[in-house]
Design a protein around this motif. Structure first.
Motif, PDB file in Angstrom:
ATOM      1  N   ASN A 181     -17.093 -15.501  10.865  1.00  0.00           N
ATOM      2  CA  ASN A 181     -16.726 -15.078   9.519  1.00  0.00           C
ATOM      3  C   ASN A 181     -15.406 -14.312   9.607  1.00  0.00           C
ATOM      4  N   VAL A 182     -14.393 -14.778   8.882  1.00  0.00           N
ATOM      5  CA  VAL A 182     -13.077 -14.162   8.927  1.00  0.00           C
ATOM      6  C   VAL A 182     -12.750 -13.619   7.538  1.00  0.00           C
ATOM      7  N   GLU A 183     -12.298 -12.365   7.510  1.00  0.00           N
ATOM      8  CA  GLU A 183     -11.880 -11.714   6.280  1.00  0.00           C
ATOM      9  C   GLU A 183     -10.419 -11.288   6.447  1.00  0.00           C
ATOM     10  N   MET A 184      -9.655 -11.445   5.364  1.00  0.00           N
ATOM     11  CA  MET A 184      -8.260 -11.027   5.434  1.00  0.00           C
ATOM     12  C   MET A 184      -7.856 -10.354   4.122  1.00  0.00           C
ATOM     13  N   TYR A 185      -7.301  -9.165   4.256  1.00  0.00           N
ATOM     14  CA  TYR A 185      -6.701  -8.457   3.131  1.00  0.00           C
ATOM     15  C   TYR A 185      -5.265  -8.959   3.043  1.00  0.00           C
ATOM     16  N   PHE A 186      -4.831  -9.363   1.852  1.00  0.00           N
ATOM     17  CA  PHE A 186      -3.704 -10.260   1.691  1.00  0.00           C
ATOM     18  C   PHE A 186      -2.905  -9.905   0.438  1.00  0.00           C
ATOM     19  N   TYR A 241      -9.048 -11.276   0.406  1.00  0.00           N
ATOM     20  CA  TYR A 241      -9.104 -10.183  -0.558  1.00  0.00           C
ATOM     21  C   TYR A 241      -7.672  -9.913  -1.013  1.00  0.00           C
ATOM     22  N   ASN A 242      -7.343 -10.376  -2.217  1.00  0.00           N
ATOM     23  CA  ASN A 242      -5.986 -10.282  -2.727  1.00  0.00           C
ATOM     24  C   ASN A 242      -5.716  -8.858  -3.218  1.00  0.00           C
ATOM     25  N   LEU A 243      -4.689  -8.251  -2.656  1.00  0.00           N
ATOM     26  CA  LEU A 243      -4.334  -6.874  -2.992  1.00  0.00           C
ATOM     27  C   LEU A 243      -3.081  -6.782  -3.847  1.00  0.00           C
ATOM     28  N   ASP A 244      -2.698  -7.878  -4.500  1.00  0.00           N
ATOM     29  CA  ASP A 244      -1.489  -7.858  -5.326  1.00  0.00           C
ATOM     30  C   ASP A 244      -1.523  -6.731  -6.351  1.00  0.00           C
ATOM     31  N   ALA A 245      -2.689  -6.447  -6.893  1.00  0.00           N
ATOM     32  CA  ALA A 245      -2.816  -5.407  -7.920  1.00  0.00           C
ATOM     33  C   ALA A 245      -3.362  -4.097  -7.358  1.00  0.00           C
ATOM     34  N   GLY A 246      -3.479  -3.995  -6.038  1.00  0.00           N
ATOM     35  CA  GLY A 246      -4.029  -2.769  -5.437  1.00  0.00           C
ATOM     36  C   GLY A 246      -5.508  -2.665  -5.711  1.00  0.00           C
ATOM     37  N   GLY A 247      -5.941  -1.502  -6.141  1.00  0.00           N
ATOM     38  CA  GLY A 247      -7.336  -1.313  -6.527  1.00  0.00           C
ATOM     39  C   GLY A 247      -8.252  -0.931  -5.385  1.00  0.00           C
ATOM     40  N   PRO A 248      -9.570  -1.026  -5.632  1.00  0.00           N
ATOM     41  CA  PRO A 248     -10.552  -0.557  -4.660  1.00  0.00           C
ATOM     42  C   PRO A 248     -10.552  -1.344  -3.349  1.00  0.00           C
ATOM     43  N   LYS A 249     -10.156  -2.616  -3.378  1.00  0.00           N
ATOM     44  CA  LYS A 249     -10.112  -3.390  -2.125  1.00  0.00           C
ATOM     45  C   LYS A 249      -9.040  -2.839  -1.186  1.00  0.00           C
ATOM     46  N   ARG A 250      -7.956  -2.307  -1.737  1.00  0.00           N
ATOM     47  CA  ARG A 250      -6.920  -1.691  -0.903  1.00  0.00           C
ATOM     48  C   ARG A 250      -7.478  -0.455  -0.206  1.00  0.00           C
ATOM     49  N   ASP A 251      -8.202   0.360  -0.967  1.00  0.00           N
ATOM     50  CA  ASP A 251      -8.829   1.541  -0.379  1.00  0.00           C
ATOM     51  C   ASP A 251      -9.830   1.142   0.694  1.00  0.00           C
ATOM     52  N   MET A 293      -9.720  -1.574   2.542  1.00  0.00           N
ATOM     53  CA  MET A 293      -8.962  -2.029   3.700  1.00  0.00           C
ATOM     54  C   MET A 293      -8.505  -0.842   4.552  1.00  0.00           C
ATOM     55  N   ILE A 294      -7.968   0.177   3.894  1.00  0.00           N
ATOM     56  CA  ILE A 294      -7.481   1.359   4.616  1.00  0.00           C
ATOM     57  C   ILE A 294      -8.634   2.047   5.342  1.00  0.00           C
ATOM     58  N   GLN A 295      -9.757   2.147   4.684  1.00  0.00           N
ATOM     59  CA  GLN A 295     -10.920   2.787   5.313  1.00  0.00           C
ATOM     60  C   GLN A 295     -11.399   1.984   6.515  1.00  0.00           C
ATOM     61  N   ARG A 296     -11.451   0.672   6.391  1.00  0.00           N
ATOM     62  CA  ARG A 296     -11.954  -0.171   7.477  1.00  0.00           C
ATOM     63  C   ARG A 296     -10.997  -0.270   8.652  1.00  0.00           C
ATOM     64  N   SER A 297      -9.691  -0.335   8.349  1.00  0.00           N
ATOM     65  CA  SER A 297      -8.723  -0.616   9.413  1.00  0.00           C
ATOM     66  C   SER A 297      -7.929   0.610   9.862  1.00  0.00           C
ATOM     67  N   GLY A 298      -7.840   1.614   8.989  1.00  0.00           N
ATOM     68  CA  GLY A 298      -6.991   2.757   9.298  1.00  0.00           C
ATOM     69  C   GLY A 298      -5.515   2.450   9.104  1.00  0.00           C
ATOM     70  N   THR A 324      -0.846  -1.474   5.842  1.00  0.00           N
ATOM     71  CA  THR A 324      -0.048  -2.685   5.690  1.00  0.00           C
ATOM     72  C   THR A 324      -0.941  -3.921   5.649  1.00  0.00           C
ATOM     73  N   VAL A 325      -0.400  -4.994   5.082  1.00  0.00           N
ATOM     74  CA  VAL A 325      -1.104  -6.269   5.058  1.00  0.00           C
ATOM     75  C   VAL A 325      -0.337  -7.274   5.901  1.00  0.00           C
ATOM     76  N   PRO A 326      -1.030  -8.252   6.445  1.00  0.00           N
ATOM     77  CA  PRO A 326      -2.461  -8.480   6.326  1.00  0.00           C
ATOM     78  C   PRO A 326      -3.241  -7.598   7.294  1.00  0.00           C
ATOM     79  N   GLN A 327      -4.502  -7.407   6.990  1.00  0.00           N
ATOM     80  CA  GLN A 327      -5.449  -6.824   7.931  1.00  0.00           C
ATOM     81  C   GLN A 327      -6.580  -7.849   8.054  1.00  0.00           C
TER      82      GLN A 327
END
Length: 84
Positions: free
Chosen positions: A3-8, A32-42, A44-49, A52-55
């Motif tokens: 299973n591959v996930e990418m913040y993009f 996970y498209n971060l064009d508009a920011g939002g909770p997925k960006r947060d 991503m930061i929590q999961r990866s530290g 920047t994208v991609p993660q």
């Protein structure tokens, strides 16, 4: 297949390169498209530290960004991770 996930972001050339490499391996990542920011960006930061994208995550394991993904490919480790 793993299973591959990418913040993009759609305008990010590194995101596009990473996605192309994964597709060349027959992998359809959960994007996970971060064009508009939002909770997925947060998330991503929590999961990866990282901010920047991609993660990229393979089976929940953070493998890093585009350069990290290509380093795994260069070192012959990416196929092993994807096969798990």
């Amino acid at each position: 297949m793993a299973n591959v996930e990418m913040y993009f972001k759609s305008t990010c050339p590194y995101c596009i390169r990473a996605e192309a490499l994964l597709r060349s391996k027959g992998v359809e990542a959960d994007i996970y498209n971060l064009d508009a920011g939002g909770p997925k960006r947060d998330e991503m930061i929590q999961r990866s530290g990282r901010m920047t994208v991609p993660q990229i995550f393979i089976d929940g394991r953070h493998v890093g960004g585009c350069d990290d993904l290509f380093a795994l490919e260069r070192d012959g480790q990416l196929d092993t991770l994807l096969a798990a």
